[in-house]
Design a protein around this motif. Structure first.
Motif, PDB file in Angstrom:
ATOM      1  N   ALA A  25      -3.557   1.729  13.232  1.00 26.48           N
ATOM      2  CA  ALA A  25      -4.980   1.779  13.515  1.00 26.48           C
ATOM      3  C   ALA A  25      -5.454   0.961  12.487  1.00 26.48           C
ATOM      4  CB  ALA A  25      -5.383   3.484  13.824  1.00 26.48           C
ATOM      5  N   LEU A  26      -5.374   1.141  11.566  1.00 22.31           N
ATOM      6  CA  LEU A  26      -6.499   0.405  10.593  1.00 22.31           C
ATOM      7  C   LEU A  26      -5.832  -1.276  11.534  1.00 22.31           C
ATOM      8  CD1 LEU A  26      -7.975  -0.070   7.978  1.00 22.31           C
ATOM      9  CD2 LEU A  26      -5.676  -0.110   6.959  1.00 22.31           C
ATOM     10  N   ALA A  27      -4.558  -1.517  11.335  1.00 15.93           N
ATOM     11  CA  ALA A  27      -4.279  -2.682  11.712  1.00 15.93           C
ATOM     12  C   ALA A  27      -4.455  -3.323  12.634  1.00 15.93           C
ATOM     13  CB  ALA A  27      -2.711  -2.863  11.468  1.00 15.93           C
ATOM     14  N   ASN A  28      -4.510  -2.725  13.889  1.00 19.35           N
ATOM     15  CA  ASN A  28      -4.939  -3.080  14.572  1.00 19.35           C
ATOM     16  C   ASN A  28      -6.924  -3.347  14.840  1.00 19.35           C
ATOM     17  OD1 ASN A  28      -3.054  -2.445  16.409  1.00 19.35           O
ATOM     18  ND2 ASN A  28      -3.284  -0.450  16.738  1.00 19.35           N
ATOM     19  N   VAL A  29      -7.575  -2.471  14.514  1.00 20.25           N
ATOM     20  CA  VAL A  29      -9.439  -3.060  13.994  1.00 20.25           C
ATOM     21  C   VAL A  29      -9.503  -4.398  13.146  1.00 20.25           C
ATOM     22  CG1 VAL A  29      -9.345  -0.594  15.165  1.00 20.25           C
ATOM     23  CG2 VAL A  29      -9.628  -1.743  12.983  1.00 20.25           C
ATOM     24  N   ARG A  30      -8.124  -4.747  12.953  1.00 19.71           N
ATOM     25  CA  ARG A  30      -8.738  -5.327  12.259  1.00 19.71           C
ATOM     26  C   ARG A  30      -8.566  -6.843  12.793  1.00 19.71           C
ATOM     27  NH1 ARG A  30      -8.805  -5.073   5.654  1.00 19.71           N
ATOM     28  NH2 ARG A  30      -7.589  -6.438   6.224  1.00 19.71           N
ATOM     29  N   GLN A  66     -12.092  -3.226  -0.982  1.00 21.76           N
ATOM     30  CA  GLN A  66     -11.842  -2.164  -0.274  1.00 21.76           C
ATOM     31  C   GLN A  66     -10.803  -1.608   0.905  1.00 21.76           C
ATOM     32  OE1 GLN A  66     -14.677  -3.541   1.624  1.00 21.76           O
ATOM     33  NE2 GLN A  66     -16.777  -3.023   0.395  1.00 21.76           N
ATOM     34  N   THR A  67      -9.745  -2.622   0.906  1.00 20.18           N
ATOM     35  CA  THR A  67      -8.864  -2.374   2.258  1.00 20.18           C
ATOM     36  C   THR A  67      -7.486  -1.753   0.968  1.00 20.18           C
ATOM     37  OG1 THR A  67      -9.085  -4.516   3.273  1.00 20.18           O
ATOM     38  CG2 THR A  67      -6.601  -3.997   3.313  1.00 20.18           C
ATOM     39  N   ASP A  68      -7.753  -2.628  -0.400  1.00 21.40           N
ATOM     40  CA  ASP A  68      -6.846  -1.319  -1.408  1.00 21.40           C
ATOM     41  C   ASP A  68      -7.362   0.499  -0.985  1.00 21.40           C
ATOM     42  OD1 ASP A  68      -5.597  -3.823  -0.989  1.00 21.40           O
ATOM     43  OD2 ASP A  68      -6.022  -4.130  -3.569  1.00 21.40           O
ATOM     44  N   VAL A  69      -8.140   0.266  -1.305  1.00 22.44           N
ATOM     45  CA  VAL A  69      -9.114   1.413  -1.387  1.00 22.44           C
ATOM     46  C   VAL A  69      -8.362   2.241  -0.504  1.00 22.44           C
ATOM     47  CG1 VAL A  69     -10.624   3.669  -1.624  1.00 22.44           C
ATOM     48  CG2 VAL A  69     -10.202   1.324  -2.969  1.00 22.44           C
ATOM     49  N   VAL A  70      -9.079   1.882   1.204  1.00 14.03           N
ATOM     50  CA  VAL A  70      -8.100   2.921   2.250  1.00 14.03           C
ATOM     51  C   VAL A  70      -6.755   3.148   2.809  1.00 14.03           C
ATOM     52  CG1 VAL A  70      -9.070   2.756   5.134  1.00 14.03           C
ATOM     53  CG2 VAL A  70     -10.391   1.936   3.730  1.00 14.03           C
ATOM     54  N   ARG A  71      -6.391   1.526   2.092  1.00 16.42           N
ATOM     55  CA  ARG A  71      -4.816   2.385   2.374  1.00 16.42           C
ATOM     56  C   ARG A  71      -4.272   3.571   1.186  1.00 16.42           C
ATOM     57  NH1 ARG A  71      -4.076  -2.570   1.088  1.00 16.42           N
ATOM     58  NH2 ARG A  71      -2.670  -2.578  -1.276  1.00 16.42           N
ATOM     59  N   GLU A  72      -5.123   3.145   0.204  1.00 18.63           N
ATOM     60  CA  GLU A  72      -4.161   4.859  -0.551  1.00 18.63           C
ATOM     61  C   GLU A  72      -4.123   5.926   0.204  1.00 18.63           C
ATOM     62  OE1 GLU A  72      -2.145   6.818  -3.630  1.00 18.63           O
ATOM     63  OE2 GLU A  72      -2.543   4.340  -2.607  1.00 18.63           O
ATOM     64  N   LEU A  73      -5.822   6.051   0.641  1.00 24.03           N
ATOM     65  CA  LEU A  73      -6.565   7.265   0.828  1.00 24.03           C
ATOM     66  C   LEU A  73      -5.858   7.640   2.384  1.00 24.03           C
ATOM     67  CD1 LEU A  73     -10.203   6.798   0.750  1.00 24.03           C
ATOM     68  CD2 LEU A  73      -8.657   8.138  -0.688  1.00 24.03           C
ATOM     69  N   LEU A  74      -4.663   6.557   3.254  1.00 20.29           N
ATOM     70  CA  LEU A  74      -4.053   6.423   4.217  1.00 20.29           C
ATOM     71  C   LEU A  74      -2.763   7.269   3.774  1.00 20.29           C
ATOM     72  CD1 LEU A  74      -5.666   3.990   6.701  1.00 20.29           C
ATOM     73  CD2 LEU A  74      -6.050   6.464   6.337  1.00 20.29           C
ATOM     74  N   ARG A  75      -2.799   6.749   3.483  1.00 23.99           N
ATOM     75  CA  ARG A  75      -1.031   7.287   2.415  1.00 23.99           C
ATOM     76  C   ARG A  75      -1.063   8.773   2.213  1.00 23.99           C
ATOM     77  NH1 ARG A  75       0.014   1.795  -0.929  1.00 23.99           N
ATOM     78  NH2 ARG A  75       0.757   0.262   0.808  1.00 23.99           N
ATOM     79  N   ARG A  76      -2.153   9.397   1.917  1.00 20.33           N
ATOM     80  CA  ARG A  76      -2.302  10.206   0.938  1.00 20.33           C
ATOM     81  C   ARG A  76      -2.713  11.486   1.793  1.00 20.33           C
ATOM     82  NH1 ARG A  76      -6.514  11.008  -4.417  1.00 20.33           N
ATOM     83  NH2 ARG A  76      -4.747   8.866  -5.803  1.00 20.33           N
ATOM     84  N   PRO A  77      -1.601  12.707   1.548  1.00 17.79           N
ATOM     85  CA  PRO A  77      -2.863  14.234   2.877  1.00 17.79           C
ATOM     86  C   PRO A  77      -3.628  13.797   3.364  1.00 17.79           C
ATOM     87  CG  PRO A  77      -0.901  15.137   0.897  1.00 17.79           C
ATOM     88  CD  PRO A  77      -1.797  13.411   0.428  1.00 17.79           C
ATOM     89  N   ARG A  78      -3.834  14.319   4.367  1.00 17.80           N
ATOM     90  CA  ARG A  78      -5.291  13.985   5.066  1.00 17.80           C
ATOM     91  C   ARG A  78      -5.843  15.505   4.488  1.00 17.80           C
ATOM     92  NH1 ARG A  78      -3.986  13.862  11.235  1.00 17.80           N
ATOM     93  NH2 ARG A  78      -3.176  12.171  10.971  1.00 17.80           N
ATOM     94  N   GLY A  79      -5.123  16.162   4.351  1.00 14.27           N
ATOM     95  CA  GLY A  79      -6.178  17.790   4.519  1.00 14.27           C
ATOM     96  C   GLY A  79      -7.027  17.654   2.659  1.00 14.27           C
ATOM     97  N   GLU A  80      -6.400  16.830   1.618  1.00 15.46           N
ATOM     98  CA  GLU A  80      -6.424  16.623   0.685  1.00 15.46           C
ATOM     99  C   GLU A  80      -7.603  16.289   0.527  1.00 15.46           C
ATOM    100  OE1 GLU A  80      -4.897  13.862  -3.649  1.00 15.46           O
ATOM    101  OE2 GLU A  80      -3.645  15.517  -2.164  1.00 15.46           O
ATOM    102  N   VAL A  81      -8.033  14.550   1.215  1.00 14.31           N
ATOM    103  CA  VAL A  81      -8.354  13.843   1.731  1.00 14.31           C
ATOM    104  C   VAL A  81      -9.617  14.257   1.469  1.00 14.31           C
ATOM    105  CG1 VAL A  81      -8.801  11.237   1.581  1.00 14.31           C
ATOM    106  CG2 VAL A  81      -6.713  12.140   1.647  1.00 14.31           C
ATOM    107  N   THR A  82      -9.598  14.480   3.234  1.00 11.87           N
ATOM    108  CA  THR A  82     -10.748  15.289   3.972  1.00 11.87           C
ATOM    109  C   THR A  82     -12.072  16.571   2.960  1.00 11.87           C
ATOM    110  OG1 THR A  82      -9.423  14.892   6.103  1.00 11.87           O
ATOM    111  CG2 THR A  82     -10.946  16.416   5.903  1.00 11.87           C
ATOM    112  N   ALA A  83     -10.926  17.047   2.339  1.00 15.23           N
ATOM    113  CA  ALA A  83     -11.638  17.789   1.658  1.00 15.23           C
ATOM    114  C   ALA A  83     -12.115  17.453   0.695  1.00 15.23           C
ATOM    115  CB  ALA A  83     -10.651  18.858   0.605  1.00 15.23           C
ATOM    116  N   SER A  84     -11.894  16.141   0.098  1.00 15.19           N
ATOM    117  CA  SER A  84     -12.052  15.677  -1.120  1.00 15.19           C
ATOM    118  C   SER A  84     -13.825  14.804  -0.610  1.00 15.19           C
ATOM    119  CB  SER A  84     -11.874  14.321  -2.161  1.00 15.19           C
ATOM    120  OG  SER A  84     -12.549  13.717  -2.935  1.00 15.19           O
TER     121      SER A  84
END
Length: 514
Positions: A431-436, A460-478
């Motif tokens: 989805a990230l690739a599709n909107v760019r 900013q792309t590097d940070v987003v990419r790293e967030l997408l690699r982490r567990p969704r629940g962990e990032v959402t809580a943060s």
């Protein structure tokens, strides 16, 4: 000697009931010529290619935007399929009509009961089975699109008739050319000549509405815009009438050139000419004042023609043909809002469908962003890339407050926005690739949205990419825990990275630091 002459004349005299008995012979000859056309490799190959490819698309699983067709566009999509078949028939029918001349059997035909003009009628009729097959393919193609669960809008019978009429037109023109220019080289030269003429007319008269519609197939479809059915504004019925008259005119002119001089044939040719002129005049009117006013109203004040529903606290306003799609929009909104924190997680939104209709089907003008707080634009296309693009719009409205501020986001809030937009997707990296714009997940890139998009730096792309690699629940809580810090105007990308526990990228520059 005179007795022999009289006997021969009596033997070749046409009985009084011969005209009535001749038509079964004409139809029998037409059936023979139709079967003979299948012996020509160009006709057989293009027919199999057309039918086979269409059948493959009908039974092949559709995804993305193809799973959500607009029937007011799907009817026009059936018109380009028969192009090669029509050209092949034009050349091969011309060759079949000249068969007796090539083989030197004209003299034998001259002593037969069937007149030359009736044989010409048979050659014209030999194309009818191919037009019938084209009509069946067109009907099957459109029916399959209409039966898709995500289909919207209404098709036009006149638009669907263009494909079969084009096949008949090519056949009639091939027969006429054979009668006027009895040479096998005329058809190939005619194909090249018509192509050059079409390119010249399109280039030289691009602004003239009437010249465009003299072509058998008039294609005007935007890749980004789907108009409501009543705003399409194509003179499809007049164009179908024009093509019908032109087919009859070419066929009857070929019959007249073959020696048919009966009053009925002459009257038919005059009527076909009148039909062609009537259709040509009717399709040349351009956009009426009433249609222009309706397009203006839909573009400027869509709320005047829309109906709205409330789902999970948010309001969804759609044009009449799209009311069944509000559930899909609500699902996308819920995915984005479920990742947000603070008041944004409960913020009611107004999702309004908007379209720029003032420039017609060929218009690709951008839609101006809304300045009203908590309102989001959704377009008339759905599926595929349109889904994450809509999610981007929802995300930056939740972060920045309204659409007009989305283009101003260039600080660390871009990271938060993009996480909300694609973090809840089943395939977030895709989805990230599709909107760019560059379809990548590295480096700088623009991000698409229904109105104004965003700009992402490499950091900013590097940070987003790293967030997408982490567990969704962990990032959402943060994100929920640090929502105020992550959405504060002027927050830097480096600060966002540290708050979310991501390594600060080497290139963390953003607009706040430039």
């Amino acid at each position: 000697m005179s007795l022999v002459t009289e006997t021969a004349a009596e033997s070749t005299a046409v009985p009084e009931d011969e005209p009535r008995r001749a038509w079964p012979a004409v139809f029998a000859l037409a059936r023979f010529e139709a079967r003979d056309l299948l012996r020509y490799i160009p006709v057989l190959a293009t027919l199999l290619l057309y039918v086979g490819y269409t059948a493959w698309t009908l039974f092949h699983p559709q995804d993305g935007m193809e799973a959500f067709p607009a029937l007011q566009d799907a009817d026009r999509a059936t018109q380009n399929g028969p192009l090669l078949l029509g050209i092949a028939l034009f050349v091969c029918v011309n060759r079949c009509t000249l068969r007796s001349r090539r083989r030197g059997t004209d003299r034998q035909f001259d002593v037969m009961v069937m007149e030359p003009w009736r044989r010409t009628v048979a050659h014209v009729l030999s194309v009818v089975p191919f037009a019938a097959v084209t009509a069946l393919v067109v009907l099957g193609e459109f029916t399959r699109q209409a039966l898709r669960p995500g289909a919207v809008g209404h098709g036009s019978l006149a638009e669907l008739a263009v494909g079969p009429l084009y096949v008949l037109l090519c056949g009639a023109f091939g027969v006429l050319l054979a009668r006027l220019v009895p040479s096998t080289f005329a058809a190939p030269v005619g194909v090249v000549g018509l192509f050059v003429l079409g390119v010249f007319v399109s280039a030289g008269t691009s602004g003239a509405q009437w010249t465009r519609w003299l072509s058998p197939i008039v294609d005007e479809t935007s890749r980004n815009t789907v108009l409501p059915t009543d705003l399409v504004g194509r003179p499809a019925a007049w164009h179908a009438l024009y093509l019908t008259g032109l087919i009859l005119l070419l066929a009857l002119c070929a019959v007249l050139a073959s020696g048919g001089r009966t009053p009925l044939l002459k009257a038919g040719a005059a009527g076909a000419l009148a039909l062609t002129v009537t259709g040509a005049m009717g399709q040349s009117g351009g956009v009426s004042p009433e249609l222009a006013a309706a397009r203006e109203r839909v573009s400027v004040s869509p709320e005047r023609v829309q109906s709205c529903v409330r789902l999970d606290g948010s309001t969804y306003c759609a044009f009449p043909e799209w009311t069944g799609r509000t559930g899909d929009w609500a699902g996308a909104v819920d995915r984005v809002r479920s990742l947000a924190g603070g008041t944004a997680a409960r913020q009611p939104l107004v999702v309004r469908q908007r379209v720029e209709a003032r420039y017609g089907l060929d218009g690709d003008a951008a839609i101006e962003p809304l300045t009203t707080p908590h309102q989001v634009t959704v377009g008339t296309r759905w599926g595929g890339n349109r889904v994450p693009e809509f999610a981007v719009a929802v995300a930056y409205v939740l972060v920045a407050g309204d659409e007009s501020k989305g283009g101003e986001l260039c600080d660390g809030r871009v990271v938060t926005t993009m996480w909300l937009a694609v973090g809840g997707d089943a395939h977030p990296m895709t989805a990230l690739a599709n909107v760019r714009l560059d379809d990548s997940v590295t480096g700088d890139a623009g991000v698409l949205a229904p109105t104004s998009g965003l700009s992402m730096t490499a950091g900013q792309t590097d940070v987003v990419r790293e967030l997408l690699r982490r567990p969704r629940g962990e990032v959402t809580a943060s994100v929920k825990r640090h929502w105020s810090e992550l959405t504060a105007p002027g927050v830097s990308t480096a600060q966002v990275a540290r708050v979310l526990g991501v390594e600060v990228p080497k290139e963390a520059n953003d607009c706040a630091e430039e």
